[in-house]
Design an enzyme around this catalytic site. Structure first.
Site, PDB file in Angstrom:
ATOM      1  N   GLU A  83       0.874  -1.178   0.000  1.00  0.00           N
ATOM      2  CA  GLU A  83       0.000   0.000   0.000  1.00  0.00           C
ATOM      3  C   GLU A  83       0.903   1.217   0.000  1.00  0.00           C
ATOM      4  O   GLU A  83       1.659   1.427   0.943  1.00  0.00           O
ATOM      5  CB  GLU A  83      -0.877   0.019   1.260  1.00  0.00           C
ATOM      6  CG  GLU A  83      -1.752  -1.191   1.424  1.00  0.00           C
ATOM      7  CD  GLU A  83      -2.813  -1.315   0.350  1.00  0.00           C
ATOM      8  OE1 GLU A  83      -3.063  -0.326  -0.357  1.00  0.00           O
ATOM      9  OE2 GLU A  83      -3.366  -2.409   0.212  1.00  0.00           O
ATOM     10  N   CYS A 108      -2.005   9.161   3.870  1.00  0.00           N
ATOM     11  CA  CYS A 108      -1.869   8.755   2.469  1.00  0.00           C
ATOM     12  C   CYS A 108      -3.103   9.183   1.691  1.00  0.00           C
ATOM     13  O   CYS A 108      -3.054   9.392   0.492  1.00  0.00           O
ATOM     14  CB  CYS A 108      -1.675   7.264   2.377  1.00  0.00           C
ATOM     15  SG  CYS A 108      -2.941   6.378   3.252  1.00  0.00           S
TER      16      CYS A 108
END
Ligand code: NAD
Length: 519
Positions: free
Chosen positions: A283, A317
């Protein structure tokens, strides 16, 4: 084992004075520095080669940690490999029960854990509390998911044949975590691996070894055997050595793009002696855009944009870093954003009134300031807060307009409080610009026409698209989270199929047309 249906852990209601007092007390009672060992099985190696400090007060040491060597990384994998058979053979209900007890351990210490995330990573109270809640959610969600997965998957059956598909654990999982969700992300990846019967070596981020320690303590307190979970505080070299080990079957990584790509290359390079192909769950970062159409409700859009771009100083993020707004409302949106940014309070994470805390470390402050300078040179700064606290790694929240299309500021993940606003002809032009990006993590659309919503949804490449709300705050079970393109391997943390990445399927087909009887 019958469990209540999964529900998200409710966050503290910080508008209540009693809740705020509880958290403040926990912060005062935090005994720092924590001492973090390399912790393999029952062996602990203490050390002080690594330390984490409070980003708002860099003189304050939060944790003193041993810095794992590559040799210790190899030893941790060897130990996890030796412990794998027993943990894999432990009934799934017992593994799940250990995770649920770890969740209870965290629940009992919610205020203390939030206080630690606040000190070590400058997470403001609401964010720190949400981080603890998300860690608990992952434990609860994956415990239930693993029990369900143990039932296998249905197959077509025909007379004379019995077909079964079971999922079995893959082996040792190397979990390599970032600092920005210092409890939730390492716990999420670790819990998924453990629930499905894998053993884990956890390498927390070098900025957050104290939180990494609490993750492992929770799991061990819950009853996960010492051999099944090791703690490897350290830097990138420890993570690289861990990932390279031939007995690591799965690498679960969350972090920056360049490191994720390196790990994918490591996995592809099959080592002599390796008996399996490594799987990588990665990720990575994004360049998250918010599209604002001409009919958008700006009363809704402005606070959501501010929260997406400046919450936790833009260090999620999922944080927004570009706004692509219809030319008809560009000027009014910019004016309103300017006003909203002027009202933001930049201050320490432990002040309940702070909106924008410091960034994680000095290097991050320098990086963000460098991008802000480039933005000022290439475009027009329309909003910036320049009065900052003296100590600590603070960065002024900045809004910039008029950047040239080839500006690095529009392409790179800056990971700080810097937002650019671009005027577009219509949402299709916005979609074209988003489509040109190599990353695709989150995005948002503000529009009132349902046909526009349908069109943008169809064209959006991102892993998580939000309509008429902020880009941050994905909840376990409600918004399975993860990016596409170069933002990730397409896995969805907190979603129903996440656990499939930690297992391998095995099919057994039996001929049931037996002839005669063996006694
Ligand atoms: N997509 C998501 O779900 C998600 C969530 C959180 C953070 N992120 C991303 O994480 C980044 C911020 O986190 P960060 O600064 O901790 O990232 P980072 O990549 O610098 O570090 C992440 C982890 O990788 C380790 N590491 C560094 N070099 C390594 C190497 N060569 N081999 C193996 N391990 C190595 C670090 O020590 C750390 O534990 C941002 O890019 C952000 O977008 C993504």
């Amino acid at each position: 084992m019958s469990l209540a249906e999964f529900a998200n852990e409710p966050v503290f209601e910080l508008r209540r004075a009693s809740e705020r007092a509880k958290l403040t007390r926990a912060l005062e009672q935090l005994e720092l520095p924590l001492h973090v060992c390399v912790w393999i099985g029952d062996d602990r190696r203490a050390g002080d080669e690594l330390s984490s400090t409070d980003p708002g007060d860099p003189e304050r040491v939060v944790a003193v940690a041993a810095r794992a060597t590559p040799a210790e990384a190899r030893a941790a994998v060897d130990a996890a490999h030796a412990a794998f058979g027993a943990w894999a053979a432990t009934p799934v209900t017992e593994r799940a029960a250990a995770l649920l007890r770890a969740a209870a351990w965290m629940r009992e210490r919610r205020a203390e854990l939030a206080a630690l995330a606040l000190r070590e990573c400058a997470k403001p109270w609401a964010e720190a509390d949400a981080d603890v809640c998300e860690a608990i959610d992952f434990l609860e969600f994956y415990a239930r998911g693993a029990i369900e997965l143990a039932g296998g998957a249905p197959l077509l059956q025909v007379p004379g044949e019995r077909n079964e598909l079971h999922y079995v654990p893959r082996g040792v999982c190397a979990v390599i975590a970032p600092w920005n969700f210092p409890l939730a992300i390492p716990m999420g990846m670790t819990a998924a691996a453990l629930a499905t019967g894998n053993t884990v070596v956890l390498k927390p981020a070098e900025q957050a070894p104290g939180c990494g320690l609490r993750v492992v303590e929770a799991l061990r307190a819950g009853g996960v055997p010492a051999g099944a979970i090791a703690l490897l505080p350290g830097e990138g070299d420890a993570g690289a050595a861990l990932a390279r080990h031939p007995d690591v079957a799965t690498i679960a990584f969350t972090g920056s793009g360049p490191v994720g790509l390196e790990l994918l290359r490591t996995a592809a390079d099959v080592q002599p002696g390796a008996r399996r192909l490594k799987r990588v769950v990665a990720e990575m970062g994004g360049k998250n855009c918010i599209v604002v159409d001409a009919d958008a409700d700006l009363d809704e859009a402005v606070p959501a944009i501010v929260e997406s771009a400046f919450g936790y100083a833009g260090q999620k993020c999922s944080a927004a870093s570009r706004v692509l707004v219809h030319a008809a409302v560009h000027d009014v949106l910019v004016e309103r954003l300017t006003g909203a940014v002027a009202a933001l309070q930049v201050g320490p994470a432990d002040d309940f009134a702070s909106d924008v805390p410091p960034v994680i470390e000095q290097a991050a402050q320098e990086r963000v300031r460098d991008y802000a300078q480039r933005a000022a040179g290439e475009g027009t700064i329309v909003a910036a807060r320049n009065e900052l606290p003296a100590a600590g790694w603070y960065c002024a929240p900045v809004v910039v307009t008029g950047l040239p299309p080839d500006s690095d500021v529009l392409r790179d993940e800056i990971f700080g409080p810097l937002l650019s606003v671009e005027s577009v002809r219509d949402v299709d032009e916005a979609c074209d610009r988003i489509d040109a990006l190599p990353v695709a993590l989150t995005g948002a659309l503000f529009a009132r026409n349902p046909r526009t919503v349908t069109r943008v949804v169809a064209r959006s490449p991102v892993g998580n698209l939000y309509v008429n709300r902020s880009t941050t705050g994905a909840m376990v079970g409600r918004q399975p989270f993860g990016g596409n393109r170069l933002s990730g391997t397409g896995t969805k943390a907190g979603g129903g199929d996440y656990l499939l990445h930690f297992v391998e399927p095995r099919v057994v087909s039996e001929n049931t047309l037996r002839h005669g009887l063996v006694v």
